[in-house]
Structure formats: structure tokens, C-alpha cells
Design a protein around this motif. Structure first.
Motif, PDB file in Angstrom:
ATOM      1  N   ARG A 172      -9.046   1.329  -0.722  1.00  0.00           N
ATOM      2  CA  ARG A 172      -9.692   0.400  -1.662  1.00  0.00           C
ATOM      3  C   ARG A 172      -8.791  -0.804  -1.941  1.00  0.00           C
ATOM      4  N   VAL A 173      -9.426  -1.957  -2.125  1.00  0.00           N
ATOM      5  CA  VAL A 173      -8.741  -3.135  -2.655  1.00  0.00           C
ATOM      6  C   VAL A 173      -9.399  -3.437  -3.999  1.00  0.00           C
ATOM      7  N   ILE A 174      -8.566  -3.443  -5.062  1.00  0.00           N
ATOM      8  CA  ILE A 174      -9.079  -3.495  -6.437  1.00  0.00           C
ATOM      9  C   ILE A 174      -8.529  -4.734  -7.146  1.00  0.00           C
ATOM     10  N   GLU A 175      -9.370  -5.347  -7.979  1.00  0.00           N
ATOM     11  CA  GLU A 175      -8.893  -6.396  -8.893  1.00  0.00           C
ATOM     12  C   GLU A 175      -8.396  -5.638 -10.135  1.00  0.00           C
ATOM     13  N   PRO A 176      -7.069  -5.593 -10.373  1.00  0.00           N
ATOM     14  CA  PRO A 176      -6.554  -4.635 -11.365  1.00  0.00           C
ATOM     15  C   PRO A 176      -6.986  -4.888 -12.810  1.00  0.00           C
ATOM     16  N   ARG A 177      -7.109  -6.153 -13.215  1.00  0.00           N
ATOM     17  CA  ARG A 177      -7.452  -6.408 -14.628  1.00  0.00           C
ATOM     18  C   ARG A 177      -8.860  -5.948 -14.970  1.00  0.00           C
ATOM     19  N   SER A 178      -9.813  -6.124 -14.034  1.00  0.00           N
ATOM     20  CA  SER A 178     -11.197  -5.713 -14.310  1.00  0.00           C
ATOM     21  C   SER A 178     -11.477  -4.296 -13.809  1.00  0.00           C
ATOM     22  N   GLY A 179     -10.658  -3.828 -12.858  1.00  0.00           N
ATOM     23  CA  GLY A 179     -10.908  -2.519 -12.260  1.00  0.00           C
ATOM     24  C   GLY A 179     -12.000  -2.546 -11.206  1.00  0.00           C
ATOM     25  N   ARG A 180     -12.448  -3.768 -10.832  1.00  0.00           N
ATOM     26  CA  ARG A 180     -13.546  -3.915  -9.869  1.00  0.00           C
ATOM     27  C   ARG A 180     -13.041  -3.653  -8.449  1.00  0.00           C
ATOM     28  N   VAL A 181     -13.790  -2.862  -7.683  1.00  0.00           N
ATOM     29  CA  VAL A 181     -13.447  -2.598  -6.283  1.00  0.00           C
ATOM     30  C   VAL A 181     -14.007  -3.737  -5.440  1.00  0.00           C
ATOM     31  N   LEU A 182     -13.113  -4.521  -4.820  1.00  0.00           N
ATOM     32  CA  LEU A 182     -13.533  -5.675  -4.018  1.00  0.00           C
ATOM     33  C   LEU A 182     -13.897  -5.271  -2.597  1.00  0.00           C
ATOM     34  N   GLN A 183     -13.125  -4.335  -2.046  1.00  0.00           N
ATOM     35  CA  GLN A 183     -13.360  -3.845  -0.678  1.00  0.00           C
ATOM     36  C   GLN A 183     -13.099  -2.345  -0.652  1.00  0.00           C
ATOM     37  N   GLN A 184     -13.841  -1.653   0.207  1.00  0.00           N
ATOM     38  CA  GLN A 184     -13.667  -0.205   0.330  1.00  0.00           C
ATOM     39  C   GLN A 184     -13.898   0.204   1.776  1.00  0.00           C
ATOM     40  N   ALA A 185     -13.010   1.051   2.291  1.00  0.00           N
ATOM     41  CA  ALA A 185     -13.151   1.497   3.686  1.00  0.00           C
ATOM     42  C   ALA A 185     -13.130   3.011   3.745  1.00  0.00           C
ATOM     43  N   SER A 186     -14.018   3.553   4.545  1.00  0.00           N
ATOM     44  CA  SER A 186     -13.993   4.974   4.844  1.00  0.00           C
ATOM     45  C   SER A 186     -14.226   5.086   6.348  1.00  0.00           C
ATOM     46  N   TYR A 187     -13.117   5.045   7.099  1.00  0.00           N
ATOM     47  CA  TYR A 187     -13.193   4.951   8.561  1.00  0.00           C
ATOM     48  C   TYR A 187     -12.849   6.315   9.154  1.00  0.00           C
ATOM     49  N   LYS A 188     -13.795   6.936   9.836  1.00  0.00           N
ATOM     50  CA  LYS A 188     -13.647   8.334  10.248  1.00  0.00           C
ATOM     51  C   LYS A 188     -12.534   8.550  11.269  1.00  0.00           C
ATOM     52  N   ASN A 189     -12.238   7.534  12.063  1.00  0.00           N
ATOM     53  CA  ASN A 189     -11.226   7.720  13.113  1.00  0.00           C
ATOM     54  C   ASN A 189      -9.791   7.633  12.593  1.00  0.00           C
ATOM     55  N   HIS A 190      -9.623   7.211  11.321  1.00  0.00           N
ATOM     56  CA  HIS A 190      -8.270   7.047  10.777  1.00  0.00           C
ATOM     57  C   HIS A 190      -8.288   7.508   9.321  1.00  0.00           C
ATOM     58  N   ARG A 191      -7.699   8.679   9.051  1.00  0.00           N
ATOM     59  CA  ARG A 191      -7.629   9.215   7.692  1.00  0.00           C
ATOM     60  C   ARG A 191      -6.379   8.647   7.013  1.00  0.00           C
ATOM     61  N   VAL A 192      -6.578   7.796   6.036  1.00  0.00           N
ATOM     62  CA  VAL A 192      -5.473   7.031   5.434  1.00  0.00           C
ATOM     63  C   VAL A 192      -4.621   7.913   4.517  1.00  0.00           C
ATOM     64  N   ASN A 193      -3.292   7.801   4.677  1.00  0.00           N
ATOM     65  CA  ASN A 193      -2.355   8.458   3.757  1.00  0.00           C
ATOM     66  C   ASN A 193      -1.644   7.467   2.850  1.00  0.00           C
ATOM     67  N   ARG A 194      -1.069   6.428   3.446  1.00  0.00           N
ATOM     68  CA  ARG A 194      -0.294   5.431   2.697  1.00  0.00           C
ATOM     69  C   ARG A 194      -0.769   4.025   3.052  1.00  0.00           C
ATOM     70  N   VAL A 195      -0.679   3.127   2.076  1.00  0.00           N
ATOM     71  CA  VAL A 195      -1.094   1.738   2.319  1.00  0.00           C
ATOM     72  C   VAL A 195      -0.020   0.803   1.790  1.00  0.00           C
ATOM     73  N   VAL A 196       0.158  -0.338   2.468  1.00  0.00           N
ATOM     74  CA  VAL A 196       1.089  -1.368   2.004  1.00  0.00           C
ATOM     75  C   VAL A 196       0.488  -2.739   2.309  1.00  0.00           C
ATOM     76  N   PHE A 197       0.561  -3.648   1.316  1.00  0.00           N
ATOM     77  CA  PHE A 197       0.151  -5.037   1.536  1.00  0.00           C
ATOM     78  C   PHE A 197       1.201  -5.733   2.391  1.00  0.00           C
ATOM     79  N   LEU A 198       0.776  -6.533   3.357  1.00  0.00           N
ATOM     80  CA  LEU A 198       1.722  -7.267   4.206  1.00  0.00           C
ATOM     81  C   LEU A 198       1.935  -8.672   3.645  1.00  0.00           C
ATOM     82  N   GLY A 199       2.598  -8.727   2.481  1.00  0.00           N
ATOM     83  CA  GLY A 199       2.958 -10.003   1.873  1.00  0.00           C
ATOM     84  C   GLY A 199       1.768 -10.923   1.688  1.00  0.00           C
TER      85      GLY A 199
END
Length: 481
Positions: free
Chosen positions: A205-232
Motif C-alpha cells: 500500500r501507498v498511504i497519505e499518512p495525515r488522512s490515512g487514505r490509501v492512494l495505491q494498493q497492489a496484490s500481485y500473486k507472483n510476488h508475495r511482499v515482505n519488506r518495502v522501501v521507497f527509492l528516494g
């Protein structure tokens, strides 16, 4: 859109970081004799800044961590003082990026605590926190400081909620309640206007933190996500996870379109969690597996092939977790671009590993040390909460790091009161926070029941005595008086 599969075998190309190598510190600069926690929670259990090294330790009853000044390398005394105020295991610790003596911790006891470490380190055990923050109903697994704002702290609990704390008031100001399972990781973009999370519900998920609104959401079956990092500022995300064939892999995503990754890449068939570390100044990505001895590193580019494999640091000792030194704590004279602090549990050892760009010249290498995020906050908590976003205040590493510490962390004076967020009283009916606390509460209640039963028995006896006396008085005839 097709997903690109690619090989990370080295292909020679023009890159100033192609020959970066890892150098383990000499034994006298390592930290030895540390009772590193045996907890299996997938965290680093380690946090570093330019003054201190903090490590979560094994402890009987409650949770603790130690804080060692970096100048005190070598073997640790077995009676070295600890920070030991939590009633349950400590699960995460993070240094404040702007106040180098302030550290946040979270625990199985459902609390988040903020501690102020004295200059020169601890001389005795510390049990009193500057702030104790209660709002989660289950254990708290992650804490994260906002990257540009002083006094804003995020915590993620096993109640599937993220709470945003304003430390200027000591109160929760927002509850992000969009996850349906345990939150595995949190990462901010450069100015802290976006928050990316990975979750056990297999969604990114990519979230706008002040409102708590989910801007983008991914559920991709071929890749089960464990950790995420923003690339600057690249408007990209990188995730580590597992493919449908249970191989470890990484995936690169466009933050504005999570329908499918830009690139997927298999790493190996090992089972340990892959931790990603990104250096926005050099655009280098480091991958370290839990239980592995090696650290792979890559260069991230905005054009194909996007992820360029560089080299691998190898070591026979498996790592439990890794702390990372902030940029202003690096040795620029040695062309050091990254430094890990590796936890080796079996040896009770912490090894600094420096990533070095080989250069012949002794002069300052400006091309590998651009202006970097410094130690001054860009915003106050109230400014950020009002809707303002600002990029980090940048600093140069050229003259070394000599910042006059004029900032003072002021904790609010708190009264006991309810904490209401989104109309929910978070402190109402807070359950026992650990098994020990549950047992203590049980025994207290047993004692109270025993006391009340004894009191009841005593009163029953007294009532019977009074009834007998009353009967005696009734039976006495007037001539006997």
C-alpha cells in the motif's frame, strides 16, 4: 505491460560504484560480549547513530536494550546498565534523526516509549521513560520516526493499526486503519508525504499518512511482499518477497501504478527474510538476508535494466539483524559510503562493516558525497499536522560533522486521561499487556478475593454475635432487670 525478468550476474558497465567493497572492522573496534536477544521477530534489534549503538538484549522478565557509546568498543561488562522499563520483550528500537540522545522503543507490553540517553551513556539501569505512549490493544512490532518533522512518531501494532503520535503533546493524533493483518514494514518517501507499507495480508500500500487514505494498493500473486522501501525521489518502490515457487526475489514498482511491478528479479532459493537498504545519495541498494552471511549490492537506474548488480560482500557468520549508520557518521576520508553494524548472535558480537569506494586521491570526493539529509528538522509537528510538506534540510559532509547541538527535546507534562482518536477511546479497557502482567493481575485478584472472603466471614461471625445478644436481651424478663 509486461514484467521484465532479469539476471543479476555482473555485466561490466561504467559505474563509479562498480568496485565498492566491504571491510570488516578490526576486532578492537567490534562490540563483544553482548547478550543479543534470541527473539525470532523479523526485525533488526539494532539502531545506530553517530553517538550510540543500541541493541535489544535477552532478559529474564520484561524487555530491555543496551545503549553503548561508539567510542566504547571492545568487550562489554556483564553488568553493563540497560534500558529496562518495558514489561514485555522489546520488538523494535529507532533513534530520533534530529535529537541524537532520543530513542523510541516498542514492545509486547503494547506500549511505545521514548527515552532520553544521557551524554556519555548510561551509568545505571534506566527504567523511567520520558514518554510512555499507550494506544495499541496488542503488542507493537514497529516504530518509525517521520523523516523531516521533529516530534512525529509512527507505531504499528498487532491490532493491525498504525498510530501517529505527536510528541509535543504526547497524544495519538491519527489512527490508520486500512490493514487487515499484521503490518510487516513501513517506509517514507523523502519529504515524508507518503508512507508505503507491506502487510501479512499480501498487499502493498501507498498511504497519505495525515488522512490515512490509501492512494495505491497492489496484490500481485507472483510476488508475495515482505519488506518495502521507497527509492528516494525516484518515484519508485522496491520490495523484497517470495515468488510463487518460494524463491527469494525483489521487485521494482512505480509508486503511482502498483498494478504490476516494472521489474521482478529472483535472488536465490534460501528461506531467510531479505532486508533492503537504500542509499539515496549513491542510488545503491543493499540486500541482506536474515541468517545469511553475505550482503549483495546493486545500483538503481531510471532506465533499463533499472537494477544493476555490482558485487557481494561475503562472510561465514550469519547475521540476525543490521543497524545502519546515518550519513553524517561516516568516515569521508576513507571514502566510506555506507556502514552496517552486524549482529552475530552466537558470538554475542557486533561487527561494523564499512562499504568503501576505492580511490587513490586523499581529497574530498564530492561526486560520491552529494548534499545529504542533515540533522535539522524541516518542520515542527504542528506544521506537518496542518498539511505542510517540506524536503529535508540538506548538509555537506565536506567539513566533517560538527553540529552545535542547540536542539533540546522537551517532553510534555502528561496527566492521566483518555486518548480519543477517530472517536474511539484507546485507553478504555486496556488488557494486560504481557503474560507476566496477566499473572500478576490474576494473583492480585486472588488476594483481593481472599481478603473479601475473610472480611465477609468476620462480618458473618459478628452478625451472629449481635443476633445472639439481641435474642438474650429479648428473653430477659423485666423483673430480672
Amino acid at each position: 505491460m509486461t514484467v521484465t525478468k532479469m539476471s543479476w550476474r555482473p555485466t561490466y558497465r561504467s559505474s563509479k560504484f562498480r568496485n565498492v567493497y566491504g571491510k570488516v572492522a578490526n576486532r578492537e573496534h567490534c562490540f563483544d560480549g553482548i547478550p543479543i536477544t534470541k527473539n525470532v521477530h523479523d526485525n533488526h534489534f539494532c539502531a545506530v547513530n553517530s553517538k550510540f549503538l543500541a541493541v535489544v538484549t535477552e532478559s529474564a522478565g520484561g524487555g530491555s536494550f543496551i545503549v553503548i557509546p561508539l567510542s566504547q568498543a571492545g568487550r562489554l561488562d556483564s553488568h553493563y546498565p540497560k534500558v529496562c522499563g518495558h514489561q514485555g520483550n522489546v520488538l523494535d528500537i529507532k533513534w530520533n534523526p534530529f535529537f541524537e540522545n532520543i530513542i523510541a522503543s516498542c514492545s509486547e507490553d503494547t506500549s511505545v516509549r521514548v527515552w532520553e540517553i544521557p551524554e556519555g551513556g548510561l551509568r545505571r539501569n534506566m527504567t523511567e521513560a520520558v514518554l510512555e505512549l499507550y494506544g495499541h490493544s496488542r503488542r507493537v512490532g514497529l516504530v518509525e520516526w517521520h523523516p523531516t518533522t521533529s516530534g512525529i512518531l509512527f507505531s504499528a501494532g498487532y491490532d493491525y493499526k498504525i498510530l501517529i503520535w505527536n510528541l509535543e503533546t504526547g497524544e495519538p493524533v491519527k489512527m490508520i486503519d486500512c490493514h487487515t493483518d499484521v503490518i510487516l514494514s513501513m517506509s517514507f518517501n523523502t519529504d515524508g508525504s507518503l508512507l508505503a507499507t507491506s502487510c501479512k495480508d499480501k498487499k502493498l500500500r501507498v498511504i497519505e499518512p495525515r488522512s490515512g487514505r490509501v492512494l495505491q494498493q497492489a496484490s500481485y500473486k507472483n510476488h508475495r511482499v515482505n519488506r518495502v522501501v521507497f527509492l528516494g525521489n525516484l518515484k519508485r518502490l522496491l520490495t523484497t518477497g517470495v515468488s510463487r515457487w518460494n524463491t527469494r526475489q525483489i521487485a521494482l514498482w512505480d509508486q503511482e501504478d502498483l498494478s504490476m511491478p516494472i521489474v521482478e528479479e529472483d535472488i536465490d532459493g534460501l528461506s531467510g527474510m531479505l532486508f533492503p537498504f537504500y542509499d539515496a545519495d549513491t542510488h545503491m541498494l543493499y540486500l541482506a538476508g536474515k541468517g545469511d552471511g553475505n550482503i549483495r549490492y546493486f545500483e538503481i537506474t531510471t532506465e533499463k535494466p533499472y537494477i544493476q548488480y555490482l558485487m557481494e560482500f561475503r562472510s561465514p557468520a550469519p547475521q540476525k539483524g543490521l543497524g545502519v549508520m546515518p550519513k553524517h557518521g561516516l568516515d569521508v576520508a576513507a571514502c566510506e559510503v555506507f556502514r552496517f553494524y552486524k549482529l552475530v548472535t552466537l558470538k554475542g558480537l557486533i561487527e561494523p562493516i564499512s562499504m568503501i569506494v576505492p580511490r587513490r586521491s586523499d581529497t574530498y570526493q564530492e561526486d560520491i558525497y552529494p548534499m545529504t539529509a542533515g540533522t535539522e528538522p524541516a518542520l515542527s509537528a504542528s506544521e506537518w499536522l496542518s498539511g505542510i510538506d517540506r524536503d529535508p534540510v540538506l548538509m555537506s559532509l565536506k567539513d566533517g560533522y560538527h553540529r552545535p547541538n542547540q536542539l533540546v527535546f522537551k517532553a510534555p507534562v502528561k496527566e492521566k486521561k483518555s486518548a480519543v482518536v477517530n472517536g474511539i477511546d484507546l485507553l478504555e479497557n486496556v488488557p494486560p499487556r504481557t503474560e507476566n502482567e496477566l499473572l500478576r493481575m490474576f494473583f492480585r485478584q486472588q488476594d483481593e478475593l481472599r481478603r473479601l472472603k475473610e472480611e465477609l466471614t468476620t462480618k458473618d461471625v459478628r452478625i451472629r454475635q449481635l443476633e445472639l445478644e439481641l435474642n438474650n436481651l429479648k428473653n430477659v424478663s423485666p423483673k430480672d432487670v
